[in-house]
Each structure stands twice: as structure tokens, then as C-alpha cells.
Design an enzyme around this catalytic site. Sequence first.
Site, PDB file in Angstrom:
ATOM      1  CE1 TYR A 136       1.065  -6.605   8.478  1.00  0.00           C
ATOM      2  CE2 TYR A 136       1.976  -4.873   7.056  1.00  0.00           C
ATOM      3  CZ  TYR A 136       1.642  -6.165   7.050  1.00  0.00           C
ATOM      4  OH  TYR A 136       1.747  -7.116   6.237  1.00  0.00           O
ATOM      5  CG  ASN A 180       3.757   1.679  10.567  1.00  0.00           C
ATOM      6  OD1 ASN A 180       4.726   1.581   9.855  1.00  0.00           O
ATOM      7  ND2 ASN A 180       3.057   0.591  10.479  1.00  0.00           N
ATOM      8  CB  SER A 228      -0.972   1.957  13.786  1.00  0.00           C
ATOM      9  OG  SER A 228      -1.864   1.038  13.091  1.00  0.00           O
ATOM     10  N   GLY A 244      -4.754   2.401  12.719  1.00  0.00           N
ATOM     11  CA  GLY A 244      -4.907   2.435  14.359  1.00  0.00           C
ATOM     12  C   GLY A 244      -4.061   3.175  15.062  1.00  0.00           C
TER      13      GLY A 244
END
Length: 397
Positions: A175, A247, A277, A316
Site C-alpha cells: 500500500y 513498506n 507490508s 501483509g
Amino acid sequence: MNICRSSIKKSDITTTGCLHTRLKYITLLILCGIFIQIGLFTDAQEEKNSRVRAREIGINIGIYPTGEHNAITDVPGVKVGHVTLNEGDSIRTGVTAVLPHDDIWKSRLFGAGYTIHGNGEATGIARINQAGWIESPILLTNTLSVGAVHDGVVRYIVKRYPDDNIILPIVAECYDGGLNDISGLHVKPEHAIEAIEKAKSGTVAEGCVGAGTGMRCYGFKAGIGTASRVLPQNSGGWTLGVLVNSNGGRRHQLRIDGVPVGKALDEDQLKPGRDGSFIIVIATNAPLTHRQLKQLAIRATHGLARTGTPSTDSSGEFVIAFSTANVFPRRTENGTFQIQMVVNSRLSSLFQAAMEATEEAVINSMTMATTTTGRNNRTMPAIPLDRLKQVMKQYGR
């Protein structure tokens, strides 16, 4: 900047009826804009030129030597391509492509996927783990552009192989909505195709490039990072490379080579943000099967954990690992093919290499990134290299 401030007088602005004065004022405003743009460009270029990789500031992770480029492309046959979208004041995104083999479309390599925490998307993982191989390049992008990139890979395959195109693309996301206008859907299918066609061996661009353009890590600007390890001959002599899109993590969690860097650099109290993530791609020329690659992928978690993140509930993390040693066709005359396989007793050295390269790739993703301002005038600072060196030195590193 002084010429702009000293040359514009209030009388010039307020005087009416004097065309010469007005033209002079307009000209000076244009010149001011030009000087400002030149200044901003120069500052950005100077910062970019000052960014270096971890080893260039004395941070040497692990026990094994690196490959020639200290990159995933040190594994023969592996290529990386980027498309960077850095436009206006709110587009900070892109696409990164990892090509495992020159003709991955016609051949297969053993591969495996591993989900550390699944609050994210990585298409093709189920197929990889069911079949035990990969037959597609690996594409990285932002969360809302998975569909566009997937579409681009499909279009590339259909155009190149119109009669034999039943391949499921591998696309993983992080993201980047903090700095990027992610809802603008700026990544298009053609950007995925361009990233594939740009893929090359050798040096890999890192930091704010490709899929990493809008990413941040541990409260600092980050993005794409890579590293490699070469095992000694008595351990097989194989090469292993890692590429990450970083990230995630909070500032206070950051550790580098065991040093609590985040706490030492936590002068600025950042507002709590979205946990992001990490996408990790591992390549090796060691002859590993699907089962062994799955074990290798799990070891990437050790390298990631050494940087500090616990992989939170809102993050994630996906790992995709492949071996270039066994290249087998999609079809054979007798329905069988021969392979080589490393004996399990030699896996431990590869596990160590995967851990080291993963940790260093994450660090490189930060040390190579530059301070970035994006959507809603938000700014994500680059990790200060001088301060980082001081902290590392305080701990004897």
C-alpha cells in the site's frame, strides 16, 4: 532567490497604467519560478547522489560475501525492470518486474510461496504451491493496481504466445496511499508490459523506483532493496539473491545488525500510521525442489524479523522463492523429466544466506531512498545517513 526579493517593489505591484512596470513584474515572477524549480531540482538531485548502500557506510551484515552487484541479478539469468510514476504533487507509484528466466513463458522453474501474514494480495501463490513451480515473471505494484498489472501480464503473454497462453501471473502488492494518489489508479496494463520489457541483468536501481516509489519503512522513506550472497565452494558455491519492496514497521522497532537504530533516531514523534507490508523475492541457482524452496522462503522471515517488525495484524508479508537450476519444459514426449536436487544437509548454508540477504535488502531499500513529498503535501524523510553511521559506531559496528 535574492534577485526575486530585492527587485520587486510594492510600487511596481500597485502602479497602474504602466505597462513596462507590469511586464517587468511578470518577468520577475517567471524568473522566480524558474529559480525555485532549479533549486528544488538541484536539492533533490544532490540528495539522490548522496544516497549509498549499507555497505558503503560500513554496515556489513552476516558472514557470507556478496555477489558482484550485491543484487538478485547476481543469480545468472535473473533480470529486474522498473517503471516509475513520479508526477505532479500526488502520483508516487510504479511497477517492478522480476524475470526468473529469459524464456519463463515457455519453461518452468521450481518455486514456492510463503505467507508470513496475509493482510495483502499476491496472485498466483496457490498455483505455485499446488504445482511446485513458477511459469511467470513476478510483478510488484501498489494495492489497488494488482488488477491492472495482472491484465498487463496477460496481454503480454497473449500477444507473444497467442496459441499457448494459459499462464497465471504472479502479482504482489504493498500500500502506497500515504504518498500516492492510490485511488487515482494511475498504473495501467502498459506499465506492466514496459517493466517486463525493461528488465535487465546487472545493477538494480533501489529506493524510490518502480513499485517502491511511494513506499516507506520504519517511519523512513524506503522502497526497493536488493542484496546477494555467494556460498563458499565447500558449501556448494551457489549464489542467492533477494529483492524486497519494503513498506512496514514503526520507527521505534527498527534494528540494523542488532543495533536499536529506531529508538536512537526517534527524535521526531511520528503520528501512528498504517502498518504496511513487505514483499520478498528470493532467487538462487542452487538446485532446490519446491519443498526445499518452501523451507528457504520461511527463512526470509528470520532476516525480516532482525530488522524489527513483528508482522502486525494489519500488515501483509509474502515470500516468493525460485531456483534457476532446473529448467524444464511445459511438455515432454514421455511425460517425465530429470532434475538435480541439493541434499538436505547443505540447506543450512542457504538458510543463512537467505536471512542475511533479506536483512540487508531491507536496509538498502532505506539507505538508497530519498526524502519524498506526495499526496496532501505529506513528506516522508529519508533515513539520515550521517546520524545512522554515528549510531552504528556507538555500538561498535
